[in-house]
Design a protein around this motif. Structure first.
Motif, short mmCIF file in Angstrom:
data_model
loop_
_atom_site.label_atom_id
_atom_site.label_comp_id
_atom_site.label_asym_id
_atom_site.label_seq_id
_atom_site.Cartn_x
_atom_site.Cartn_y
_atom_site.Cartn_z
N TRP A 252 0.83 -1.21 0.00
CA TRP A 252 0.00 0.00 0.00
C TRP A 252 0.87 1.26 0.00
O TRP A 252 0.62 2.19 -0.77
N ALA A 253 1.85 1.31 0.88
CA ALA A 253 2.70 2.50 0.98
C ALA A 253 3.44 2.75 -0.34
O ALA A 253 3.53 3.90 -0.79
N ASN A 254 3.95 1.69 -0.94
CA ASN A 254 4.66 1.86 -2.22
C ASN A 254 3.72 2.33 -3.31
O ASN A 254 4.07 3.23 -4.09
N ARG A 255 2.54 1.76 -3.38
CA ARG A 255 1.58 2.14 -4.42
C ARG A 255 1.13 3.59 -4.23
O ARG A 255 1.11 4.38 -5.16
N LEU A 256 0.78 3.94 -3.00
CA LEU A 256 0.32 5.30 -2.74
C LEU A 256 1.44 6.31 -2.97
O LEU A 256 1.21 7.40 -3.49
N GLY A 257 2.67 5.94 -2.60
CA GLY A 257 3.81 6.83 -2.80
C GLY A 257 4.14 7.08 -4.26
O GLY A 257 4.76 8.07 -4.60
N ALA A 258 3.71 6.18 -5.14
CA ALA A 258 3.96 6.33 -6.57
C ALA A 258 2.92 7.21 -7.25
O ALA A 258 3.08 7.58 -8.42
N LEU A 259 1.86 7.56 -6.52
CA LEU A 259 0.79 8.39 -7.10
C LEU A 259 1.03 9.86 -6.78
O LEU A 259 1.53 10.20 -5.72
N THR A 260 0.65 10.69 -7.69
CA THR A 260 0.73 12.13 -7.46
C THR A 260 -0.42 12.57 -6.56
O THR A 260 -1.42 11.83 -6.40
N ASP A 261 -0.33 13.78 -6.01
CA ASP A 261 -1.45 14.31 -5.23
C ASP A 261 -2.71 14.39 -6.09
O ASP A 261 -3.82 14.12 -5.60
N GLU A 262 -2.54 14.72 -7.36
CA GLU A 262 -3.69 14.77 -8.28
C GLU A 262 -4.35 13.39 -8.38
O GLU A 262 -5.58 13.28 -8.31
N GLN A 263 -3.55 12.34 -8.53
CA GLN A 263 -4.10 10.99 -8.62
C GLN A 263 -4.73 10.55 -7.30
O GLN A 263 -5.75 9.86 -7.31
N LEU A 264 -4.14 10.95 -6.20
CA LEU A 264 -4.68 10.59 -4.90
C LEU A 264 -6.04 11.24 -4.66
O LEU A 264 -6.94 10.63 -4.08
N ASP A 265 -6.18 12.48 -5.11
CA ASP A 265 -7.38 13.25 -4.79
C ASP A 265 -8.43 13.27 -5.89
O ASP A 265 -9.60 13.57 -5.62
#
Length: 152
Positions: free
Chosen positions: A109-122
């Protein structure tokens, strides 16, 4: 769900797993009597199973949405079912297995989330919570471990 947009979603997941494992470290003292909360039965094995299932379920959702696919519906029995395996003693070996399983899932999870931009996260693709909200939602998985509690 109201969340602070700047919250670190990876920390929400890894912090939840750390909390669950801190409690699980006391479960080798479990006397075999299930805990009852919110009309459900809770045991050490069931708590670990539910946390792992929750992590897997939402990870599959995240990956499907990133791939442009509809997430597969889940068919978990969830917390409504207590299996015979859930009632087994919780040994040091079970704790070791839980640590390996949950720490690896949290790292994925941490690796996947860390690979996403703030735009992708939000502004995540597909329907449902944003990926940041999804990760913050996983914090609620502490419920299962908290229902069993600290058994030291």
């Amino acid at each position: 769900m109201t969340q602070t947009p700047r919250e670190n979603p990876a920390q929400a997941v890894t912090g939840m797993v750390d909390h669950v494992l801190e409690l699980a470290a006391t479960w080798t003292h479990w006397d075999g009597r299930p805990a009852h909360a919110d009309d459900r039965v809770h045991t050490p094995h069931k708590a670990i199973r539910r946390v792992a299932d929750h992590l897997v379920d939402h990870l599959a959702e995240l990956e499907a949405r990133l791939a442009g696919e509809a997430p597969q519906p889940d068919h978990w029995h969830a917390s409504t079912v207590t299996t015979r395996a859930d009632l087994a003693p919780f040994t040091q070996e079970d704790l070791d297995e839980a640590r390996s399983r949950l720490l690896r899932l949290a790292r994925i999870w941490a690796n996947r989330l860390g690979a996403l931009t703030d735009e992708q996260l939000d502004r995540s693709p597909g329907e449902g919570w944003s990926f940041r909200e999804l990760a913050l939602h996983l914090r609620g998985s502490t419920y299962y471990a908290d229902a069993v509690g600290d058994l030291s």
